[in-house]
Design an enzyme around this catalytic site. Structure first.
Site, mmCIF file in Angstrom:
data_model
loop_
_atom_site.group_PDB
_atom_site.id
_atom_site.type_symbol
_atom_site.label_atom_id
_atom_site.label_comp_id
_atom_site.label_asym_id
_atom_site.label_seq_id
_atom_site.Cartn_x
_atom_site.Cartn_y
_atom_site.Cartn_z
ATOM 1 N N TYR A 141 0.823 -1.207 0.000
ATOM 2 C CA TYR A 141 0.000 0.000 0.000
ATOM 3 C C TYR A 141 0.862 1.264 0.000
ATOM 4 C CZ TYR A 141 -4.713 -1.882 0.924
ATOM 5 O OH TYR A 141 -5.937 -2.488 0.835
ATOM 6 N N LYS A 186 2.830 -15.264 2.429
ATOM 7 C CA LYS A 186 2.970 -15.978 1.150
ATOM 8 C C LYS A 186 4.460 -16.275 0.991
ATOM 9 C CE LYS A 186 1.371 -17.543 -2.814
ATOM 10 N NZ LYS A 186 0.484 -18.719 -2.919
ATOM 11 N N ASP A 219 -3.307 -18.100 0.509
ATOM 12 C CA ASP A 219 -4.333 -18.781 -0.297
ATOM 13 C C ASP A 219 -5.023 -19.881 0.524
ATOM 14 O OD1 ASP A 219 -1.896 -20.113 -0.335
ATOM 15 O OD2 ASP A 219 -1.962 -20.645 -2.462
ATOM 16 N N ASP A 243 -6.544 -6.815 4.228
ATOM 17 C CA ASP A 243 -7.666 -6.142 3.560
ATOM 18 C C ASP A 243 -8.586 -7.182 2.923
ATOM 19 O OD1 ASP A 243 -9.186 -4.015 2.356
ATOM 20 O OD2 ASP A 243 -8.165 -4.488 0.469
ATOM 21 N N ASP A 247 -12.620 -8.756 4.297
ATOM 22 C CA ASP A 247 -13.879 -8.718 3.527
ATOM 23 C C ASP A 247 -14.456 -10.136 3.445
ATOM 24 O OD1 ASP A 247 -13.691 -5.972 2.992
ATOM 25 O OD2 ASP A 247 -14.357 -6.223 0.911
HETATM 26 C C1 IPM Z 1 -10.423 -1.002 4.116
HETATM 27 C C2 IPM Z 1 -10.648 -0.372 2.773
HETATM 28 C C3 IPM Z 1 -9.463 0.527 2.423
HETATM 29 C C4 IPM Z 1 -8.222 -0.329 2.386
HETATM 30 C C5 IPM Z 1 -9.626 1.343 1.117
HETATM 31 C C6 IPM Z 1 -10.869 2.197 1.148
HETATM 32 C C7 IPM Z 1 -8.412 2.153 0.816
HETATM 33 O O1 IPM Z 1 -10.849 -1.356 1.813
HETATM 34 O O2 IPM Z 1 -10.269 -0.248 5.103
HETATM 35 O O3 IPM Z 1 -10.413 -2.228 4.210
HETATM 36 O O4 IPM Z 1 -7.917 -0.964 1.367
HETATM 37 O O5 IPM Z 1 -7.528 -0.379 3.395
HETATM 38 MG MG MG Z 2 -11.012 -3.310 2.603
#
Ligand code: IPM
Ligand code: MG
Length: 353
Positions: A141, A186, A219, A243, A247
């Site tokens: 990042y 990884k 993975d 990240d 999700d």
């Molecule tokens: C998160 C979001 C952010 C990230 C984006 C909005 C930059 O997806 O906080 O998980 O990738 O960190």
């Molecule tokens: Mg995110």
């Protein structure tokens, strides 16, 4: 107590859910006798429109002076031209690195009444209770980026110090929980991951021999998160893997609208945000799920203000509302009544005891 909180509603549903978080914090203040003062500032797309900068200097100054920062969400189609010089997300990334909040805590908690909202079979969700510790200010990042007409590159860098400090935080959390840490990397491909694994092994052997360490490739971790989620206690991983995996983990709870996060550094001042994005398609409609934002406000009370009882009261009120059948559209089953953002928030505030 008195506390100064910078409020960054941001874009999309950010303002909808930031309003909920503020209402809950105000209610906690009234109930428990605290004075919370809010300073609202711009970040993200709205800040680009207003000031040409996704993180204006006034926002940074307010955040640096605050006891804690609450952020709604950033981004949206209006600012998503890939060739634009500035993007909303840059504001958030710069804020994380300016505040040096390198440890992003993302607890994944299952509400028993919501198991039907998850696409997974209910028996897989039994006893799921984990926290993902995502490294937040390093890795791909933040490495150098290049782009020309033929190619592009993103550099991924980790230092020993960055890995040591995040592994220590995760291991300490594991010590107060079920004593299990899973480090995700990884290492079969990436040099940064080989460094990560060496450092994690050393820190755990030298300083946390009482904590059980498991190491997974990312993975495989993605697969195990779905096939045996209840085995995980604390997961520690680098910025991008964290990240993606969080999700994925949010689907265990049934909705991205349920997961809070706390970003901490060396001081108590932290940054609190729901893990969901700005959901521009439902912005301003008063239908977004405020639970992740309100649970993030609970983490703010706990980690930045040291108000553990108040934090637990908020978390209990969310669970009570869910248990009483309160549902926003994202977690409602067919035929169940759907509450608006404001109604859900009021329901949670009513349950504050
Ligand atoms: C998160 C979001 C952010 C990230 C984006 C909005 C930059 O997806 O906080 O998980 O990738 O960190
Ligand atoms: Mg995110």
């Amino acid at each position: 107590m008195e506390a100064l909180i910078t409020l960054l509603p941001g874009d999309g549903i950010g303002p909808d859910v930031a309003k909920s978080a503020r209402q809950v914090l105000d209610a906690v203040g009234r109930k428990f006798g605290h004075q919370f003062q809010f300073d609202e500032q711009l970040i993200g797309g709205i800040a680009i429109d207003d000031a040409g900068d996704p993180l204006p200097a006034a926002t940074v100054a307010s955040c640096e002076a605050a006891d804690a920062v609450f952020l709604g969400a950033v981004g949206g189609p209006k600012w998503s031209d890939p060739n634009a010089a500035v993007r909303p997300e840059q504001g958030l990334l710069k804020l994380r690195s300016t505040l040096k909040v390198f440890a992003n805590l993302r607890p994944v908690r299952i509400y028993p009444e919501l198991v039907g909202a998850s696409p997974l079979r209910p028996e897989i969700l039994d006893n799921v209770d984990m926290i993902v510790v995502r490294e937040l200010t390093g890795g791909i990042y933040f490495g150098e980026k290049t782009r020309d007409s033929e190619s592009a590159s993103d550099l991924c860098v980790y230092t020993v110090m960055e890995v040591e400090r995040i592994v220590r935080i995760a291991a300490k959390l594991a010590r107060d929980r079920r004593g299990k840490l899973c480090s995700v990397d990884k290492a079969n491909v990436l040099e940064t991951s080989r460094l990560w694994r060496d450092v994690a092994n050393r820190i755990m052997t030298d300083e946390f021999p009482d904590i059980e360490l498991e190491t997974l490739l990312v993975d495989a971790a993605a697969m195990h998160l779905i096939s045996r989620p209840s085995d995980f206690d604390v997961i520690v991983t680098e910025n991008m893997f964290g990240d993606i995996l969080t999700d994925e983990a949010s689907m265990l709870t049934g909705s991205l609208g349920m997961l809070p996060s706390a970003s901490l550094g060396d001081s108590t001042a932290g940054l609190y945000e729901p893990i969901h994005g700005s959901a521009p398609d439902i912005a301003g409609l008063d239908i977004a799920n405020p639970c992740a934002a309100i649970a993030s406000a609970a983490l703010l009370l706990r980690y930045s203000l040291g108000l553990n009882q108040e934090a637990t009261a908020v978390e209990t009120a969310i669970a009570a509302a869910i248990s009483a059948g309160a549902r926003t559209a994202d977690i409602a089953a067919e035929g169940e009544p759907r509450l608006s953002t404001d109604e859900m928030t009021a329901e949670i505030i009513r349950g504050l005891t």
